[in-house]
Design a protein around this motif. Structure first.
Motif, PDB file in Angstrom:
ATOM      1  N   SER A 103      -1.771   4.569 -31.270  1.00  0.00           N
ATOM      2  CA  SER A 103      -1.371   4.398 -31.496  1.00  0.00           C
ATOM      3  C   SER A 103      -0.501   3.744 -32.300  1.00  0.00           C
TER       4      SER A 103
ATOM      5  N   ILE B 165       3.143   0.632 -27.885  1.00  0.00           N
ATOM      6  CA  ILE B 165       1.814   1.779 -27.996  1.00  0.00           C
ATOM      7  C   ILE B 165       2.753   3.268 -28.535  1.00  0.00           C
TER       8      ILE B 165
ATOM      9  N   ASN C 148      -5.636  -4.650 -24.142  1.00  0.00           N
ATOM     10  CA  ASN C 148      -6.494  -3.248 -24.489  1.00  0.00           C
ATOM     11  C   ASN C 148      -5.717  -2.566 -22.785  1.00  0.00           C
TER      12      ASN C 148
ATOM     13  N   ASP D 210      -7.533   7.666 -24.395  1.00  0.00           N
ATOM     14  CA  ASP D 210      -7.333   7.508 -25.347  1.00  0.00           C
ATOM     15  C   ASP D 210      -6.589   5.644 -24.817  1.00  0.00           C
TER      16      ASP D 210
ATOM     17  N   GLU E 168      -5.837   2.085 -26.994  1.00  0.00           N
ATOM     18  CA  GLU E 168      -5.051   1.360 -28.161  1.00  0.00           C
ATOM     19  C   GLU E 168      -5.291  -0.219 -27.086  1.00  0.00           C
TER      20      GLU E 168
ATOM     21  N   LYS F 166      -3.891   2.057 -36.382  1.00  0.00           N
ATOM     22  CA  LYS F 166      -5.142   2.274 -35.620  1.00  0.00           C
ATOM     23  C   LYS F 166      -5.805   0.155 -35.864  1.00  0.00           C
TER      24      LYS F 166
END
Length: 617
Positions: A297, A304, A349, A370, A372, A612
């Protein structure tokens, strides 16, 4: 911590390089602290010194500490100066003129003799032979030596001051020790560790001699025993460095030269396996548990943030390996539960996984994955500028500089100037050598008296530039030209006393004309946003939400939450576009008003908040 080592291989490797006299270690037959005492007897016998031995160190350094390995230029090999893969910023010759004979106030002025185990803990220059023992007294830059002070060695996670080759001091979390420590560059960590382990053997019975400081004195790594000698956290750190960074050819040659100089050797250079046979004689084969709840996040254009729930271990978790898109990125060095991945590409991404490790090298199973996306870079932002100003009570003072350009900005060409009480700007205050601000990040300068709980955000401590009051102008200069300002030069009127100013999100570039309309004001001693380039994340239960689809293709965003959650959607410059509440019964957010682009979604519950990045296609 326990370690697993192949002792035969280590014995063969070490004795294959160093010029160890036949039979030198023949009586070192034990394990544990018995071996430690056996080694003490060996390296005490033959150790010579006299009243002139400390003064003679400079001439001995020509034999033990000459750069025949990196630049190969015959200069003094200083571990705080040496840059192994590039040219040194400066270097010293083995000459009296380069030795520190008086005051010094910057790097590159002179070199002196540093006691890796601080001499202040053993009665300064009164005690022989430890004051002149060349195995732990080495040549270093005088200014860096002074900056290191008597801080113990460790891994720094929050830097106070860094130096030209990357050595630094600050605070960290070294097996539970969170105080100040000094971290040399990786190239010399093993060298430092073996010198400190040597000291623990050679002087194992001296720690309670008359004149030695009590082991409870601040920063003293001793634990008050002759056996273990050092605190557990310090032993573990030194063993980590010793095992991770084996002796280099420089260190092997130095050990041989030191033997010729003073008649004894460092056994951990000759035989690295001794360290673990003494302090770590058993093995650990149990892996840590799997790290859980990994969440990516708080993305910027190039960073990130990661956070996760800590693993557990039968001994202790030592660190985490971080993987980006399936490839190894870095090891955290300490058992943290959050990390910021830097150097990323905007509007891309990335997917993350982590593994937990213990000191024996046992590795957990992989965490959840995960993903982001980094943000885009707002158009028109092409320069750094002041983003926060704290003029609080007492010495609660700080400045923050933001970099919202699309690349890292090196600060070598930038300076700060203070204009006090209506006077013109004074002389330049430079940033530390090598200082920079990553794209999308901020740089924080604080007063040493800051006590608001935000001290960990400091990148640089400088009391000169943070000596301002509410009527003093502060200028940010590039190559000698003013580019941004707080206050008005030559004007002694009070504009921001006992207050915190935060630059409005609509401001995207610096200005040489100060206006309070560009700033939001907060109460005295407010520092909540200091060091935070984007919306912050804290204590959010990572498993309590899921948002989809992202990227958004239609007019509805689903927020699959498990409790009532408020939301705000901001554009990339921080302007709030939408807000509302989602519940377990109504999880839909109408986003029909959002234009194509990148946005920030902030979700808040009673447990905390998380951000986010959203993409509207």
């Amino acid at each position: 911590m326990k370690q697993i080592y192949i002792l035969i291989a280590l014995l063969i490797t070490s004795f294959g390089f160093a010029q160890v006299p036949a039979g030198y270690y023949s009586t070192a037959t034990g394990t544990g602290y018995t071996l430690k005492t056996q080694l003490k007897v060996i390296i005490t016998n033959g150790h010579t010194w006299n009243s002139n031995s400390y003064d003679n160190l400079y001439q001995e350094y020509a034999l033990t500490d000459t750069d025949n390995y990196y630049e190969n230029d015959g200069s003094v090999l200083d571990i705080y100066t040496e840059k192994p893969s590039q040219s040194d910023t400066y270097n010293y010759n083995h000459s009296i003129s380069d030795q520190c004979g008086g005051s010094y106030n910057a790097e590159g002025q002179c070199y002196n003799r540093e006691h890796l185990f601080p001499q202040g803990f053993f009665n300064n220059s009164e005690n022989l032979p430890m004051v002149s023992d060349i195995h732990h007294v080495i040549p270093t830059d005088g200014f860096v030596n002074n900056g290191r002070s008597n801080y113990p060695f460790g891994v720094v996670t929050s830097t106070n001051t860094s130096y030209s080759n990357g050595s630094k001091w600050g605070t960290g979390n070294n097996y539970g020790y969170t105080g100040r420590c000094f971290e040399p560059i990786d190239e010399f960590k093993g060298y430092v560790a073996r010198a400190m382990l040597y000291f623990a053997v050679r002087y194992e019975d001296n720690w309670d001699d008359s004149g030695w400081d009590p082991h409870t004195v601040q920063y003293n790594p001793l634990n008050g025993t002759s056996d273990q000698f050092y605190e557990t956290w310090f032993i573990n750190t030194m063993l980590d460095w010793h095992n991770t960074y084996p002796p280099s050819q420089f260190e092997i040659d130095r050990n041989d030269a030191a033997y010729l100089s003073q008649g004894n050797r460092n056994p951990f250079v000759d035989n690295p396996a001794y360290a673990n046979l003494i302090w770590n004689p058993s093995t650990d084969t149990t892996a840590p548990t799997t790290p859980t709840n990994l969440v990516a996040s708080n993305a910027t254009a190039s960073t990130i943030g990661l956070s996760w729930t800590a693993s557990t271990d039968d001994v202790a978790v030592a660190s985490y390996d971080i993987f980006v898109d399936g490839s190894f990125y870095t090891n955290t060095s300490t058992a943290v539960t959050n990390f910021t991945v830097t150097g990323l590409t905007s509007e891309t991404n990335y997917c993350f996984t982590i593994y937990a490790l213990d000191a024996a090298g046992n590795t957990s199973n992989v965490s959840n994955q995960d993903c982001e996306m980094t943000t885009n870079v707002p158009a028109g932002i092409n320069e750094i500028f002041f983003s926060e100003y704290i003029e609080g009570s007492g010495n609660n003072k700080a400045l923050e500089i933001a970099n919202y350009t699309n690349s890292t900005v090196q600060l070598a060409n930038y300076t700060l100037r203070l204009g006090s009480n209506g006077n013109s700007f004074g002389s330049d205050v430079s940033f530390p050598s090598g200082a920079s601000i990553a794209a999308g990040d901020v740089y924080v300068i604080v007063n040493s008296g800051l006590s608001l709980g935000c001290e960990s955000e400091a990148d640089y401590t400088n009391n000169t530039i943070t000596g301002f009051n509410g009527n003093d102008a502060i200028g940010l200069f590039k190559n000698g030209t003013l580019i941004d300002i707080i206050g008005e030069e030559g004007n002694s009127s009070t504009f921001a006393q006992n207050t915190t100013l935060v630059r409005k999100s609509t401001i995207t570039n610096p200005t040489t004309s100060f206006s309070l309309s560009e700033w939001d004001s907060y109460l005295q001693d407010t520092c909540d946003s200091l060091g935070q380039p984007t919306l912050s994340t804290s204590n959010f239960e990572k498993s309590t939400f899921k948002i989809y689809p992202n990227p958004i293709k239609g007019n509805t965003l689903n927020a699959d939450v498990k409790s009532t959650t408020s939301y705000q959607i901001y554009d990339i410059l921080g302007k709030k576009i939408l807000s509302g509440t989602v519940t377990t019964n109504n999880k839909k957010i109408n986003v029909s008003s959002l234009k194509k682009g990148i946005y920030i979604l902030k979700l808040e519950t009673s447990n905390g908040s998380v951000t986010k990045k959203l993409i509207r296609e």
